[in-house]
Design a protein around this motif. Structure first.
Motif, mmCIF file in Angstrom:
data_model
loop_
_atom_site.group_PDB
_atom_site.id
_atom_site.type_symbol
_atom_site.label_atom_id
_atom_site.label_comp_id
_atom_site.label_asym_id
_atom_site.label_seq_id
_atom_site.Cartn_x
_atom_site.Cartn_y
_atom_site.Cartn_z
ATOM 1 N N VAL A 1 0.903 -1.041 0.010
ATOM 2 C CA VAL A 1 -0.042 -0.080 0.007
ATOM 3 C C VAL A 1 0.814 1.341 -0.114
ATOM 4 N N ARG A 2 1.843 1.180 0.760
ATOM 5 C CA ARG A 2 2.887 2.170 0.736
ATOM 6 C C ARG A 2 3.413 2.533 -0.495
ATOM 7 N N GLU A 3 3.848 1.611 -1.215
ATOM 8 C CA GLU A 3 4.464 1.617 -2.379
ATOM 9 C C GLU A 3 3.511 2.213 -3.605
ATOM 10 N N ALA A 4 2.089 1.937 -3.421
ATOM 11 C CA ALA A 4 1.114 2.238 -4.470
ATOM 12 C C ALA A 4 0.764 3.924 -4.222
ATOM 13 N N LEU A 5 0.950 4.296 -2.720
ATOM 14 C CA LEU A 5 0.701 5.628 -2.445
ATOM 15 C C LEU A 5 1.774 6.477 -3.047
ATOM 16 N N LEU A 6 2.877 5.837 -3.101
ATOM 17 C CA LEU A 6 4.249 6.807 -3.601
ATOM 18 C C LEU A 6 4.220 6.748 -5.036
ATOM 19 N N ASP A 7 3.608 5.557 -5.620
ATOM 20 C CA ASP A 7 3.689 5.650 -7.148
ATOM 21 C C ASP A 7 2.352 6.866 -7.584
ATOM 22 N N GLU A 8 1.175 6.687 -6.583
ATOM 23 C CA GLU A 8 0.289 7.682 -7.178
ATOM 24 C C GLU A 8 0.574 9.252 -6.901
ATOM 25 N N ALA A 9 1.507 9.435 -5.959
ATOM 26 C CA ALA A 9 1.964 10.622 -5.437
ATOM 27 C C ALA A 9 3.124 11.233 -6.399
ATOM 28 N N PHE A 10 3.831 10.278 -6.590
ATOM 29 C CA PHE A 10 5.233 10.682 -7.426
ATOM 30 C C PHE A 10 5.507 10.146 -8.725
ATOM 31 N N GLY A 11 4.882 9.128 -9.028
ATOM 32 C CA GLY A 11 4.863 8.508 -10.359
ATOM 33 C C GLY A 11 6.487 7.884 -10.437
ATOM 34 N N ASP A 12 6.946 7.276 -11.694
ATOM 35 C CA ASP A 12 8.059 6.771 -11.961
ATOM 36 C C ASP A 12 9.233 7.744 -11.668
ATOM 37 N N VAL A 13 8.871 8.937 -11.577
ATOM 38 C CA VAL A 13 10.143 10.131 -11.434
ATOM 39 C C VAL A 13 10.631 9.768 -10.184
ATOM 40 N N ARG A 14 9.960 9.288 -9.013
ATOM 41 C CA ARG A 14 10.533 9.241 -7.761
ATOM 42 C C ARG A 14 11.904 8.324 -7.718
ATOM 43 N N TRP A 15 11.960 7.565 -8.608
ATOM 44 C CA TRP A 15 13.065 6.628 -8.460
ATOM 45 C C TRP A 15 14.465 7.265 -9.250
ATOM 46 N N HIS A 16 14.212 8.481 -9.840
ATOM 47 C CA HIS A 16 15.260 9.150 -10.497
ATOM 48 C C HIS A 16 15.650 10.255 -9.611
ATOM 49 N N LYS A 17 15.271 10.658 -8.595
ATOM 50 C CA LYS A 17 15.551 11.778 -7.718
ATOM 51 C C LYS A 17 16.746 11.802 -6.719
ATOM 52 N N SER A 18 17.567 12.731 -6.775
ATOM 53 C CA SER A 18 18.647 12.650 -5.848
ATOM 54 C C SER A 18 18.373 12.053 -4.413
ATOM 55 N N SER A 19 17.355 12.281 -4.062
ATOM 56 C CA SER A 19 17.091 12.052 -2.653
ATOM 57 C C SER A 19 16.979 10.309 -2.482
ATOM 58 N N GLN A 20 16.331 10.003 -3.567
ATOM 59 C CA GLN A 20 16.339 8.240 -3.729
ATOM 60 C C GLN A 20 17.739 7.546 -3.674
ATOM 61 N N ARG A 21 18.602 8.142 -4.297
ATOM 62 C CA ARG A 21 20.108 7.899 -4.262
ATOM 63 C C ARG A 21 20.615 7.379 -2.654
ATOM 64 N N LEU A 22 19.903 8.463 -1.696
ATOM 65 C CA LEU A 22 20.302 8.436 -0.131
ATOM 66 C C LEU A 22 19.515 7.010 0.530
ATOM 67 N N ARG A 23 18.570 6.868 -0.330
ATOM 68 C CA ARG A 23 17.744 5.509 0.275
ATOM 69 C C ARG A 23 17.744 4.387 -0.313
ATOM 70 N N ASP A 24 18.344 4.236 -1.643
ATOM 71 C CA ASP A 24 18.360 2.922 -2.357
ATOM 72 C C ASP A 24 19.037 1.833 -1.288
#
Length: 176
Positions: A14-37
């Motif tokens: 459900v969390r992943e679906a919320l994040l997909d809905e809010a940010f789409g695929d672009v969330r995987w390309h954000k610099s902040s995601q590099r700190l979470r990967d």
């Protein structure tokens, strides 16, 4: 009625679906995601908001280190289900996350977000002015908050993830 609790392994989909809905695929390309990967959120600092048992929001904090060695947390992503927005859920989640981080002894939090929204919690671009993300980012959206006065004084350089091993098998896939 909205309640906020610690995230549990069954909340992942459900969390992943919320994040997909809010940010789409672009969330995987954000610099902040590099700190979470490939990492887990900071201990005890992953939350969901529920409305009559339904997960309608998510907020997580991650351990990071400033270029000069100061420890901090990275807040995000924060997301609320589209049919539940404008009800104060995001605000309640951010306040809960900040208060919990403070109680757990953390000293500072950094995020990439909208200054008008996060400014009401005390975040400012000035506090993070000498820091940078590990990749492209909008300078005015890198914000910092000192939970303890002076915690980020002298902090500069690229933010990075400290070494950490994923030790909770059910949450490994949920580290995104």
């Amino acid at each position: 009625m909205i309640s906020i609790r610690k995230e549990r392994p069954p909340d992942v989909a459900v969390r992943e679906a919320l994040l997909d809905e809010a940010f789409g695929d672009v969330r995987w390309h954000k610099s902040s995601q590099r700190l979470r990967d490939g990492r887990l959120p900071a201990d005890g600092l992953a939350f969901v908001a529920t409305d009559d048992g339904r997960v309608v929001g998510t907020a997580r904090l991650w351990n990071i280190v400033c270029g000069t060695g100061e420890p901090a947390l990275l807040l995000g992503p924060v997301a609320v289900a589209s049919d539940c927005r404008n009800r104060g859920i995001g605000t309640a989640m951010v306040r809960h996350a900040l208060n919990t981080a403070r109680r757990r002894g953390h000293r500072a939090i950094v995020l990439v977000g909208d200054a008008p929204y996060y400014g009401r919690f005390g975040f400012s671009a000035e506090t993070a002015a000498a820091m940078r993300m590990p990749g492209p980012f909008e300078r005015n959206r890198l914000l910092g908050l000192e939970l303890v006065r002076g915690a980020l004084r002298g902090a500069r350089g690229a933010l990075r993830a400290p070494a950490r091993t994923i030790s909770q098998p059910g949450l490994a896939a949920s580290a995104a």
